[in-house]
Design a protein around this motif. Structure first.
Motif, mmCIF file in Angstrom:
data_model
loop_
_atom_site.group_PDB
_atom_site.id
_atom_site.type_symbol
_atom_site.label_atom_id
_atom_site.label_comp_id
_atom_site.label_asym_id
_atom_site.label_seq_id
_atom_site.Cartn_x
_atom_site.Cartn_y
_atom_site.Cartn_z
ATOM 1 N N GLU A 73 71.362 38.461 -151.723
ATOM 2 C CA GLU A 73 70.418 39.217 -151.389
ATOM 3 C C GLU A 73 71.090 40.625 -151.345
ATOM 4 N N ARG A 74 71.154 40.762 -149.783
ATOM 5 C CA ARG A 74 71.651 41.217 -148.891
ATOM 6 C C ARG A 74 71.234 40.837 -147.092
ATOM 7 N N VAL A 75 72.179 41.764 -146.538
ATOM 8 C CA VAL A 75 71.473 41.165 -144.750
ATOM 9 C C VAL A 75 71.431 42.762 -144.117
ATOM 10 N N GLU A 76 70.614 42.411 -143.603
ATOM 11 C CA GLU A 76 69.195 43.355 -143.137
ATOM 12 C C GLU A 76 70.152 43.477 -141.760
ATOM 13 N N VAL A 77 70.501 44.372 -141.100
ATOM 14 C CA VAL A 77 70.632 44.495 -139.235
ATOM 15 C C VAL A 77 70.062 45.498 -139.140
ATOM 16 N N LEU A 78 68.979 45.030 -137.976
ATOM 17 C CA LEU A 78 67.898 45.993 -137.282
ATOM 18 C C LEU A 78 68.896 46.454 -135.791
ATOM 19 N N ILE A 79 69.247 47.287 -134.991
ATOM 20 C CA ILE A 79 68.974 48.454 -133.512
ATOM 21 C C ILE A 79 68.427 48.527 -133.153
ATOM 22 N N GLY A 80 68.205 47.816 -132.095
ATOM 23 C CA GLY A 80 66.709 47.783 -131.059
ATOM 24 C C GLY A 80 65.843 46.937 -130.644
ATOM 25 N N PRO A 81 65.181 46.658 -129.939
ATOM 26 C CA PRO A 81 64.241 45.838 -130.169
ATOM 27 C C PRO A 81 62.932 45.913 -131.120
ATOM 28 N N GLN A 82 62.744 44.693 -131.297
ATOM 29 C CA GLN A 82 61.885 44.158 -132.512
ATOM 30 C C GLN A 82 60.544 43.158 -132.319
ATOM 31 N N GLY A 83 60.343 42.979 -131.611
ATOM 32 C CA GLY A 83 59.602 42.060 -130.625
ATOM 33 C C GLY A 83 58.541 42.315 -131.597
ATOM 34 N N THR A 84 57.996 44.120 -131.808
ATOM 35 C CA THR A 84 56.473 44.460 -132.420
ATOM 36 C C THR A 84 56.153 43.419 -133.894
ATOM 37 N N LEU A 85 57.555 43.456 -134.396
ATOM 38 C CA LEU A 85 57.101 43.881 -136.011
ATOM 39 C C LEU A 85 57.750 42.044 -136.659
ATOM 40 N N TYR A 86 58.510 41.198 -135.402
ATOM 41 C CA TYR A 86 58.843 40.059 -136.367
ATOM 42 C C TYR A 86 58.343 39.003 -134.368
ATOM 43 N N GLY A 87 58.369 38.005 -134.761
ATOM 44 C CA GLY A 87 57.691 36.268 -134.192
ATOM 45 C C GLY A 87 58.461 36.212 -132.908
ATOM 46 N N ALA A 88 60.292 36.130 -133.319
ATOM 47 C CA ALA A 88 61.172 35.646 -132.570
ATOM 48 C C ALA A 88 61.095 36.704 -131.475
ATOM 49 N N GLY A 89 61.244 36.710 -130.069
ATOM 50 C CA GLY A 89 62.154 37.907 -129.018
ATOM 51 C C GLY A 89 63.027 38.331 -129.484
ATOM 52 N N THR A 90 63.559 39.668 -129.236
ATOM 53 C CA THR A 90 64.714 40.962 -129.523
ATOM 54 C C THR A 90 64.774 41.165 -128.390
ATOM 55 N N LEU A 91 65.799 41.031 -127.530
ATOM 56 C CA LEU A 91 65.954 42.268 -126.055
ATOM 57 C C LEU A 91 67.260 43.290 -127.114
ATOM 58 N N GLY A 92 67.765 43.614 -127.701
ATOM 59 C CA GLY A 92 68.204 43.841 -128.549
ATOM 60 C C GLY A 92 68.672 44.694 -130.066
ATOM 61 N N GLY A 93 68.059 44.061 -131.149
ATOM 62 C CA GLY A 93 67.920 44.051 -132.552
ATOM 63 C C GLY A 93 67.882 42.504 -133.301
ATOM 64 N N ALA A 94 67.576 43.012 -134.683
ATOM 65 C CA ALA A 94 67.807 41.816 -135.352
ATOM 66 C C ALA A 94 68.713 41.465 -136.370
ATOM 67 N N VAL A 95 69.113 40.808 -137.048
ATOM 68 C CA VAL A 95 70.058 39.843 -138.224
ATOM 69 C C VAL A 95 69.399 39.314 -138.985
ATOM 70 N N ARG A 96 68.281 39.801 -140.579
ATOM 71 C CA ARG A 96 67.672 39.275 -141.205
ATOM 72 C C ARG A 96 69.145 38.812 -142.503
ATOM 73 N N TYR A 97 68.779 36.951 -142.668
ATOM 74 C CA TYR A 97 70.057 37.294 -144.106
ATOM 75 C C TYR A 97 68.802 37.051 -144.824
ATOM 76 N N ILE A 98 69.161 37.975 -145.856
ATOM 77 C CA ILE A 98 67.708 37.631 -147.143
ATOM 78 C C ILE A 98 69.002 37.145 -148.991
ATOM 79 N N PRO A 99 68.641 35.433 -148.962
ATOM 80 C CA PRO A 99 69.015 35.032 -150.050
ATOM 81 C C PRO A 99 68.041 34.980 -150.794
ATOM 82 N N ASN A 100 68.888 35.373 -152.410
ATOM 83 C CA ASN A 100 68.602 35.016 -153.282
ATOM 84 C C ASN A 100 67.147 34.046 -153.839
ATOM 85 N N LYS A 101 65.899 35.170 -154.416
ATOM 86 C CA LYS A 101 65.421 33.654 -154.680
ATOM 87 C C LYS A 101 65.610 33.498 -155.940
#
Length: 784
Positions: A141-169
């Motif tokens: 469906e899309r891929v979301e790339v967040l630049i910057g630490p995201q540890g207050t939004l996501y369970g996995a710890g992150t030093l500099g960012g997060a990449v989210r693969y969003i498959p079609n349901k």
């Protein structure tokens, strides 16, 4: 080098994925171009469905149309179009290391080993499950790339960012699907490549239950020739008289296009609309990637052609990933409760040439004229993740998110070095010629609670604060044996030594934004990121250390501390002329402490991770797009990063000192991308789309400050183009990737100081990873 075992909508974009605002779908009627320019991608990066232009953080959304049109098959191709995200592409056999905004100090070394990791500076999600996998991008469906630490939004710890693969349901409303096939000619290859995928969406109970099946297969022919393979290991001479064709033919053989790849991917999703307020999504992911060899050249080490490896053995690998996930969502009215459960397994089996490491040690192996060693590695990983998250849904000025995360990882790895013929040569009773064996067992347990609270001070001004508490422990057991040097070479005795380390900490985030008017949003963020520490998978050295060959870690080489970042950023998001012009920009400053860097043990030269030094990364990112008229659209990105040490770092560069002010390795100062689209409606409802795209990176240092024989790798640009004819459900495209057949080096192994002889034997440990040559092909797609 011995192996260390380290822990570790469907809105269709027709422009490059930079701003997140969609343009015209590939199948759209051109007369509707102006209206389509207003469509925006809705993302869930902040755990709420919002337009990407309304989110006051740095996020890029790559929609399905761009993934298809730009032929973004994997994360290496995706990263070229995302400002701030960098990936060292080493081909399917190598390890692709993601980094953001210059957060890298390691020497730009080609990966020695197989693994299932991404460098640990970026968290990666498949749906709601944190797991790194170089996922083939079928039916996204899309891929979301967040630049910057995201540890207050996501369970996995992150030093500099997060990449989210969003498959079609799965969609319970209609029967649908697609068929896609592609065939292409790959430069330097002797055969054609093929890729195909099938998507089938089947409602099982109308509006209630549905299944979605996706199957994809890639058969890439490869383009690197292995021309220096020993015919009979332990008998054939790996370095015959190269001026004598008869001697070469008697000892060596070759395999064309050895770096081929065959990857089978599959996904099954079951969607249950249990009630109006309760949805369950169950998924199974499978990906089996078989690669035949490395994407390298030994042109400088042994004078080969540009696309030739001089390794003595083939280096196949097989990496298999499986993931089972369950995502449950309850709409409670006042909040949404989400449970995300994932269980994954990873298996690998690989082989690689090990001759040069042992020759470089000068232990005497080179005195055997037919010496050529290889290593076989096998690893099994299991991971269980559980995340619970509660997200407010009230319309008042307050909003909040609270979550809990649990991660349990288990790894079991074995590395074996074989030296054919050496046991007989030295009169040792070891018929299988096993020279070294290492066993590593690891367990990581991580827990975290995280959350954010937002408050709208006015309709235009909001502020958000967040925090994360984490706690983890690593239990590591490792041991090795050197059968040829032991008192009883017929036996294998591995004494596992255990190391345990744990740590906890707290991180914070503050974000504020102001909506200047309907067209312009400004924001600022201060946030902390971290990367967990652990234990180096090397046995501790005994006291005293015995003479001779030893593989062990000194006390200061055993433990790895967490490293942390403090990210300060301001940005602007703007859209004008009813969305036909979009311009986004951000300016950042990152302080990085207790940096985790790659080093080697004093005894045995085994790669390890150590802590040392501080660094700063400063820069900016700009992305924009414009719909020029009903036929033309352009997009572009530019990222600049200045990353350097801010204090001396003893032993940072391959156990050599680095100093305050040294530029960090592995990241270009400048990177850019641009795309031009031309649309035209033809007669009989045919539509034509021409796309031209370019990605560019400037020069890269292979070692921080160019210390200890570091190199400057030249920058390069890659040009791609395609021409697509579509009608109704059909699309037919002609395409060319790396249109001008650019030859470029992405990374090296070791440095040029290893281009030398040891007692008359030419070392080949230094090599260069290269990009793929020109690809020209045709593809067809049918949707129903």
């Amino acid at each position: 080098m011995r192996r260390p075992y380290k822990l570790l909508s469907t809105a269709l974009l027709t422009t490059t994925a930079m701003t997140g605002v969609t343009m015209v779908p590939n199948t759209a009627v051109q007369a509707q171009q102006s209206a389509m320019a207003l469509e925006e991608i809705v993302v869930t990066a902040t755990r709420r469905a919002e337009s990407v232009q309304d989110i006051p953080i740095n996020i890029t959304a790559v929609a399905a149309g761009d993934i298809e049109k730009l032929r973004l098959n994997n994360v290496a191709e995706l990263a070229r179009w995302v400002p701030g995200l960098n990936l060292t592409d080493q081909g399917p056999r190598g390890g692709n290391q993601l980094s953001v905004r210059g957060l890298n100090t390691d020497s730009l070394n080609a990966s020695e080993f197989l693994d299932n990791g991404n460098g640990d500076t970026v968290a990666t999600y498949i749906g709601e499950i944190p797991l790194y996998l170089d996922l083939k991008l079928y039916d996204m469906e899309r891929v979301e790339v967040l630049i910057g630490p995201q540890g207050t939004l996501y369970g996995a710890g992150t030093l500099g960012g997060a990449v989210r693969y969003i498959p079609n349901k799965a969609d319970p409303s209609e029967l649908s699907g697609s068929v896609h096939v592609s065939s292409y000619d790959l430069g330097e290859s002797s055969s054609l490549g093929f890729e195909g995928d099938i998507v089938l969406n089947v409602p099982l109970i109308e509006d209630k239950v549905a299944a979605r099946l996706v199957v994809g297969y890639l058969d890439d022919p490869g383009f690197i020739d292995y021309d220096f393979l020993v015919q009979n290991p332990g008998v054939s001479l790996p370095q015959p008289d190269f001026t004598d064709p008869a001697a070469v033919a008697a000892n060596l053989t070759s395999v064309e296009d050895a770096n081929d790849e065959q990857t089978l991917s599959a996904r099954l999703n079951l969607l249950f609309n249990v009630t109006e307020n309760f949805e369950a999504s169950l998924s199974y992911y499978y990906q089996d990637q078989k690669a035949g060899g490395r994407q390298i050249t030994h042109r400088r080490a042994l004078g080969t052609d540009e696309y030739v490896s001089a390794h003595r053995y083939l280096e196949p690998s097989d990496r298999k990933n499986q993931l089972i996930s369950a995502e449950l969502n309850w709409d409670l009215g006042w909040a949404t409760l989400t449970s995300a459960t994932g269980y994954s397994e990873y298996d690998e089996l690989g082989q690689r040439d090990q001759s040069d490491l042992l020759i470089a040690f000068e232990y005497g192996y080179e005195s055997f004229p037919a010496f050529a060693a290889f290593t076989r590695e096998q690893a099994d990983e299991k991971r269980f993740n559980q995340e619970l998250r509660l997200v407010s849904s009230n319309d008042g000025p307050f909003s909040w998110i609270v979550g809990a995360f649990y991660n349990d990882f288990e790894g079991d790895a074995t590395s074996e070095e074989f030296t054919p013929g050496i046991a007989e040569f030295f009169g040792i009773d070891r018929p299988d010629n096993l020279e070294y064996i290492q066993r590593t067992l690891q367990n990581l347990e991580e827990k975290a609670v995280f959350g954010e609270v937002g408050y709208e001070i006015t309709d235009a001004f909001q502020i958000t604060v967040g925090g994360r508490y984490y706690d983890y422990s690593v239990d590591d057991s490792v041991g090795f044996d050197l059968p040829l040097l032991s008192g009883d070479p017929t036996a294998i005795n591995i004494n596992l030594a255990q190391n345990v380390v744990s740590d906890d900490g707290f991180l914070y985030k503050v974000n504020a934004s102001y909506q200047i008017n309907d067209d312009v949003l400004v924001y600022g963020t201060v946030s902390e990121g971290y990367r967990i520490g652990g234990v180096n998978a090397v046995p501790a050295c005994p006291t005293p250390i015995p003479p001779g060959q030893n593989v062990c870690a000194l006390p200061d080489e055993e433990l790895i501390k967490p490293d942390q970042t403090l990210n300060k950023e301001i940005g602007i998001k703007s859209a004008f002329d009813d969305g036909r012009i979009v311009l986004n920009a951000s300016l950042y400053h990152i302080d990085w402490d207790d940096i985790q860097v790659q080093s080697i043990t004093q005894n045995g030269g085994v790669p390890i991770t150590v802590n040392g030094g501080k660094a700063v990364s400063k820069g900016f990112e700009v992305s924009g797009r414009a719909v020029l008229n009903d036929n033309f659209a352009v997009t572009g990105t530019w990222a600049y990063v200045d990353a350097k040490l801010t204090e001396d770092a003893p032993g940072l560069v391959d156990s050599n000192d680095a100093f305050d002010g040294d530029r960090l390795a592995g990241t270009p100062k400048h990177s850019a991308s641009a795309s031009l689209d031309y649309y035209r409606t033809l007669g009989n409802d045919y539509e034509l789309n021409f796309n031209y795209g370019m990605t560019y990176i400037s020069s890269v240092y292979t070692k921080t400050g160019l210390r200890n024989n570091g190199q400057v790798l030249a920058g390069f640009a890659v040009h791609n183009t395609s021409l697509t004819l579509s009608k109704d459900q059909w699309e037919l495209s002609l395409f060319a990737d790396n249109l001008f057949d650019e030859f470029a080096v992405t990374s090296v192994r070791q440095d040029l100081s290893l281009v030398r002889d040891v007692n008359g034997v030419a070392l080949r440990r230094y090599f260069e990873n290269v990009i793929r040559p020109r690809v020209v092909g045709v593809e067809a797609r049918y949707r129903f």
